[in-house]
Motif scaffolding. Structure first.
Motif, PDB file in Angstrom:
ATOM      1  N   LYS A  72       0.468  -1.229  -0.352  1.00 34.85           N
ATOM      2  CA  LYS A  72      -0.156  -0.354  -0.025  1.00 34.85           C
ATOM      3  C   LYS A  72       1.054   1.306   0.301  1.00 34.85           C
ATOM      4  CE  LYS A  72      -3.577  -2.126   2.000  1.00 34.85           C
ATOM      5  NZ  LYS A  72      -5.227  -2.036   3.294  1.00 34.85           N
ATOM      6  N   SER A  73       2.015   1.010  -0.047  1.00 34.94           N
ATOM      7  CA  SER A  73       3.051   2.070  -0.113  1.00 34.94           C
ATOM      8  C   SER A  73       2.960   3.158  -1.099  1.00 34.94           C
ATOM      9  CB  SER A  73       4.561   1.743   0.026  1.00 34.94           C
ATOM     10  OG  SER A  73       5.171   3.085   0.062  1.00 34.94           O
ATOM     11  N   THR A  74       3.312   4.301  -1.628  1.00 28.28           N
ATOM     12  CA  THR A  74       2.684   4.714  -3.321  1.00 28.28           C
ATOM     13  C   THR A  74       4.281   5.038  -3.637  1.00 28.28           C
ATOM     14  OG1 THR A  74       2.589   6.601  -1.834  1.00 28.28           O
ATOM     15  CG2 THR A  74       0.489   5.454  -2.804  1.00 28.28           C
ATOM     16  N   LEU A  75       5.129   4.924  -2.579  1.00 23.43           N
ATOM     17  CA  LEU A  75       6.915   5.062  -3.627  1.00 23.43           C
ATOM     18  C   LEU A  75       6.757   4.358  -4.296  1.00 23.43           C
ATOM     19  CD1 LEU A  75       8.560   5.868  -0.115  1.00 23.43           C
ATOM     20  CD2 LEU A  75       7.478   7.809  -1.837  1.00 23.43           C
ATOM     21  N   GLN A  76       7.484   4.048  -4.797  1.00 23.93           N
ATOM     22  CA  GLN A  76       8.931   3.286  -5.916  1.00 23.93           C
ATOM     23  C   GLN A  76       9.952   3.003  -5.650  1.00 23.93           C
ATOM     24  OE1 GLN A  76       7.889   4.564 -10.275  1.00 23.93           O
ATOM     25  NE2 GLN A  76       5.344   5.087  -9.704  1.00 23.93           N
ATOM     26  N   LYS A  77      10.284   2.092  -5.733  1.00 24.78           N
ATOM     27  CA  LYS A  77      11.402   1.165  -6.089  1.00 24.78           C
ATOM     28  C   LYS A  77      12.335   2.752  -6.870  1.00 24.78           C
ATOM     29  CE  LYS A  77      11.356  -2.823  -4.867  1.00 24.78           C
ATOM     30  NZ  LYS A  77      11.209  -4.765  -4.648  1.00 24.78           N
ATOM     31  N   GLY A  78      13.760   2.939  -6.559  1.00 23.39           N
ATOM     32  CA  GLY A  78      14.662   3.693  -7.220  1.00 23.39           C
ATOM     33  C   GLY A  78      13.964   5.279  -6.788  1.00 23.39           C
ATOM     34  N   GLN A  79      13.532   5.933  -6.140  1.00 25.54           N
ATOM     35  CA  GLN A  79      13.326   7.136  -5.701  1.00 25.54           C
ATOM     36  C   GLN A  79      13.737   7.274  -4.728  1.00 25.54           C
ATOM     37  OE1 GLN A  79       9.013   6.673  -5.018  1.00 25.54           O
ATOM     38  NE2 GLN A  79       8.281   7.872  -7.097  1.00 25.54           N
ATOM     39  N   ARG A  80      14.276   8.835  -5.405  1.00 26.34           N
ATOM     40  CA  ARG A  80      14.848   9.333  -3.679  1.00 26.34           C
ATOM     41  C   ARG A  80      14.295  10.049  -2.956  1.00 26.34           C
ATOM     42  NH1 ARG A  80      18.600  13.947  -5.832  1.00 26.34           N
ATOM     43  NH2 ARG A  80      19.019  13.642  -4.429  1.00 26.34           N
ATOM     44  N   VAL A  81      14.444  10.118  -1.997  1.00 30.35           N
ATOM     45  CA  VAL A  81      13.164  10.529  -0.883  1.00 30.35           C
ATOM     46  C   VAL A  81      13.650  11.288  -0.117  1.00 30.35           C
ATOM     47  CG1 VAL A  81      11.064   8.958  -1.684  1.00 30.35           C
ATOM     48  CG2 VAL A  81      12.654   8.334   0.146  1.00 30.35           C
ATOM     49  N   VAL A  82      13.130  12.396   0.968  1.00 32.01           N
ATOM     50  CA  VAL A  82      13.220  13.544   2.097  1.00 32.01           C
ATOM     51  C   VAL A  82      12.220  12.762   2.932  1.00 32.01           C
ATOM     52  CG1 VAL A  82      13.909  15.069   3.829  1.00 32.01           C
ATOM     53  CG2 VAL A  82      14.632  15.066   0.852  1.00 32.01           C
ATOM     54  N   VAL A  83      13.015  12.279   4.269  1.00 33.74           N
ATOM     55  CA  VAL A  83      11.556  11.964   5.060  1.00 33.74           C
ATOM     56  C   VAL A  83      11.293  12.769   6.167  1.00 33.74           C
ATOM     57  CG1 VAL A  83      11.264  10.094   6.340  1.00 33.74           C
ATOM     58  CG2 VAL A  83      12.244   9.522   4.481  1.00 33.74           C
ATOM     59  N   PRO A  84       9.630  12.994   6.519  1.00 35.45           N
ATOM     60  CA  PRO A  84       9.668  13.893   7.680  1.00 35.45           C
ATOM     61  C   PRO A  84      10.420  13.721   8.953  1.00 35.45           C
ATOM     62  CG  PRO A  84       8.464  13.399   6.701  1.00 35.45           C
ATOM     63  CD  PRO A  84       9.108  12.899   5.952  1.00 35.45           C
ATOM     64  N   PHE A  85      11.061  13.889   9.728  1.00 33.53           N
ATOM     65  CA  PHE A  85      11.090  13.803  11.039  1.00 33.53           C
ATOM     66  C   PHE A  85       9.624  12.716  12.347  1.00 33.53           C
ATOM     67  CE2 PHE A  85      10.176  17.689  12.874  1.00 33.53           C
ATOM     68  CZ  PHE A  85       9.651  17.538  14.056  1.00 33.53           C
ATOM     69  N   THR A  86       8.985  13.911  11.804  1.00 32.09           N
ATOM     70  CA  THR A  86       7.359  13.298  12.253  1.00 32.09           C
ATOM     71  C   THR A  86       6.131  12.168  11.369  1.00 32.09           C
ATOM     72  OG1 THR A  86       5.588  15.116  11.095  1.00 32.09           O
ATOM     73  CG2 THR A  86       6.836  15.214  12.792  1.00 32.09           C
ATOM     74  N   ILE A  87       5.990  11.515  12.589  1.00 35.97           N
ATOM     75  CA  ILE A  87       5.682  10.324  11.410  1.00 35.97           C
ATOM     76  C   ILE A  87       3.950  10.329  12.079  1.00 35.97           C
ATOM     77  CG2 ILE A  87       5.067   7.837  12.118  1.00 35.97           C
ATOM     78  CD1 ILE A  87       8.006   7.780  12.663  1.00 35.97           C
ATOM     79  N   ALA A  88       3.307  10.347  10.432  1.00 34.61           N
ATOM     80  CA  ALA A  88       1.860  10.392  10.760  1.00 34.61           C
ATOM     81  C   ALA A  88       1.088   9.966   9.521  1.00 34.61           C
ATOM     82  CB  ALA A  88       1.863  12.017  10.187  1.00 34.61           C
ATOM     83  N   CYS A  89      -0.405   9.294   9.778  1.00 36.99           N
ATOM     84  CA  CYS A  89      -0.816   8.805   8.715  1.00 36.99           C
ATOM     85  C   CYS A  89      -1.179   9.230   7.917  1.00 36.99           C
ATOM     86  CB  CYS A  89      -2.293   7.674  10.517  1.00 36.99           C
ATOM     87  SG  CYS A  89      -3.567   8.831  10.693  1.00 36.99           S
ATOM     88  N   GLY A  90      -1.382  10.257   8.463  1.00 37.48           N
ATOM     89  CA  GLY A  90      -2.431  11.366   7.025  1.00 37.48           C
ATOM     90  C   GLY A  90      -4.228  11.500   6.832  1.00 37.48           C
ATOM     91  N   SER A  91      -4.722  10.702   8.334  1.00 35.62           N
ATOM     92  CA  SER A  91      -6.786  10.204   7.820  1.00 35.62           C
ATOM     93  C   SER A  91      -6.694  10.499   9.523  1.00 35.62           C
ATOM     94  CB  SER A  91      -6.769   8.238   7.383  1.00 35.62           C
ATOM     95  OG  SER A  91      -5.838   8.036   8.289  1.00 35.62           O
ATOM     96  N   CYS A  92      -5.896  10.761  10.620  1.00 35.21           N
ATOM     97  CA  CYS A  92      -6.585  10.549  11.998  1.00 35.21           C
ATOM     98  C   CYS A  92      -7.520  12.444  11.894  1.00 35.21           C
ATOM     99  CB  CYS A  92      -6.140  10.774  12.883  1.00 35.21           C
ATOM    100  SG  CYS A  92      -4.785  11.864  13.016  1.00 35.21           S
ATOM    101  N   TYR A  93      -7.938  12.475  12.802  1.00 36.66           N
ATOM    102  CA  TYR A  93      -8.234  13.923  13.275  1.00 36.66           C
ATOM    103  C   TYR A  93      -7.595  15.131  12.933  1.00 36.66           C
ATOM    104  CZ  TYR A  93     -10.656  18.163  15.202  1.00 36.66           C
ATOM    105  OH  TYR A  93     -10.900  19.328  15.878  1.00 36.66           O
ATOM    106  N   HIS A  94      -6.600  15.039  13.367  1.00 39.26           N
ATOM    107  CA  HIS A  94      -4.981  16.057  13.738  1.00 39.26           C
ATOM    108  C   HIS A  94      -4.562  15.990  11.837  1.00 39.26           C
ATOM    109  CE1 HIS A  94      -5.805  16.720  17.897  1.00 39.26           C
ATOM    110  NE2 HIS A  94      -5.659  15.631  18.569  1.00 39.26           N
TER     111      HIS A  94
END
Length: 396
Positions: A72-94
């Motif tokens: 269920k990841s939207t990333l693809q192998k080989g992509q370069r990414v920067v990762v935010p230090f906060t871990i968030a689900c994207g779907s909760c109230y906040h």
């Protein structure tokens, strides 16, 4: 794999540990290409943050290449990414309010009781920053597991070097949010306590948001020189009395907005700070809060206080009376990095924001313990250390 692990106060080691694995469908595994030592990592190094355990992998500023993804990841192998230090689900109230640093699901349920007891609500999940924030393995390693990889990481466009975008992971968005939380208006005078990485990005951001004057406060000459390069006026608190200097520079009114980018390990030989240090050494207190006290004292009536700096526990001698009587407002909190990353990446691409000026040292991951000691002991010359797995180890 090799990873930097915490063992005790001032005891960090590069150990061989198990490689990370996909645990949840939204996970991704990142091969680290660059990772940095953050000023807030020094709070862990100094033993100020509770719930650390021997063997915990450190690091929350990192980027790299995607090498494995969950279904269920939207990333693809080989992509370069920067990762935010906060871990968030994207779907909760906040997360729905773009308050990603307040995510209800980033911190595993079995760790939430700690934050609930200390702060009234559980903290969000953070990489490499104690079990209070989830106990997640950090990115000062060769590989890292990234939960909710469909929400957090941002893909780096071709043509950008790691050094140009690495700080999207934390300190650039944190400096930007600090300035945003100061509600800067055109013509404002803004005072920034602390010219570390976050403070310097707050200086840069304040000017971009329309501040007329920015006054940077520190005691490290090199850091003050970096602030001057962005147009800031400076106060060296070892050479001048900060409050008196600010009153003189603002015609007795005080700054319109103040930003505390120092936090719980404030420096300086001041009566309140000495008392705080004694209390901390005797386990009668946790945080040294001289900078936020001074910021509140100096801010003009009706002004704004922004506090991006890290604090961990309870404080006394907080000037609550001055805060109320002067009609101040305060905004603070961990940074909702995911909210700011796209716009800040665009600003970097357009050349509006420079981040590379901050890097003073590049070292191998194997040299990370040396890097921590350097950063801790020499904060004038050492402004930012970037660690590179596989980089040549410095001669001993």
């Amino acid at each position: 794999m090799r990873a930097l692990t915490w063992h005790d106060k001032h005891d960090v080691r590069v150990d061989t540990v198990d490689d990370p694995e996909i645990l949840n469908p939204r996970d991704a595994i990142i091969k680290i290409t660059s990772t940095a030592i953050c000023g807030s990592d020094l709070h862990l190094y100094d033993g100020y943050i509770p719930t650390m355990q021997a063997g915990d992998i450190l690091g929350h500023e990192f980027m790299g290449e995607v090498v494995e993804t969950g279904p269920k990841s939207t990333l693809q192998k080989g992509q370069r990414v920067v990762v935010p230090f906060t871990i968030a689900c994207g779907s909760c109230y906040h997360c729905g309010k773009h308050q990603y640093s307040a995510c209800d699901n980033g911190n595993p349920a079995d760790n939430q009781d700690i934050g609930q007891e200390m702060y009234g609500q559980p903290m969000s999940g953070l990489f490499g920053y104690s079990h209070l924030t989830g106990g997640y393995a950090g990115g000062q390693a060769e590989y890292v597991r990234v939960p909710f990889s469909d929400v957090g990481p941002i893909v780096v466009p071709d043509g950008l070097e790691d050094d140009e975008v690495l700080f999207l992971s934390d300190i650039l968005p944190t400096g930007w949010q600090a300035a945003e939380n100061a509600d800067i208006e055109p013509g404002d005078t803004v005072a920034v306590w602390g010219c570390g990485p976050v403070g310097l990005f707050a200086v840069q951001s304040a000017f971009l948001m329309g501040a007329h004057r920015v006054i940077a406060i520190d005691h490290f000459p090199h850091r003050l020189e970096l602030a001057k390069k962005f147009g800031a006026e400076t106060i060296n608190f070892e050479q001048s009395k900060t409050y008196e200097a600010l009153m003189e520079m603002t015609g007795g009114i005080g700054p319109d907005a103040v930003i505390d980018a120092v936090g719980l390990e404030a420096h300086g030989f001041f009566v309140d700070n000495v008392i705080d240090q004694i209390k901390a050494s005797l386990f009668l207190g946790t945080d040294r809060t001289h900078s936020i006290r001074q910021a509140i004292h100096a801010c003009r009536k009706g002004g704004r206080v922004s506090m991006p700096a890290v604090y961990g526990g309870f404080v006394d001698k907080f000037p609550l009376g001055a805060f109320m009587e002067k009609g101040l407002t305060l905004k603070t909190g961990q940074t909702s990095v995911q909210h700011y990353m796209p716009a800040l990446l665009h600003a970097i691409v357009e050349g509006k924001i420079d981040t590379t000026f901050l890097i003073s040292h590049r070292m191998s991951l194997e040299d990370a313990p040396k890097g921590y000691k350097m950063f801790h002991d020499n904060q004038n010359e050492v402004t930012k250390i970037v660690l590179k797995p596989g980089f040549a180890v410095a001669a001993q």
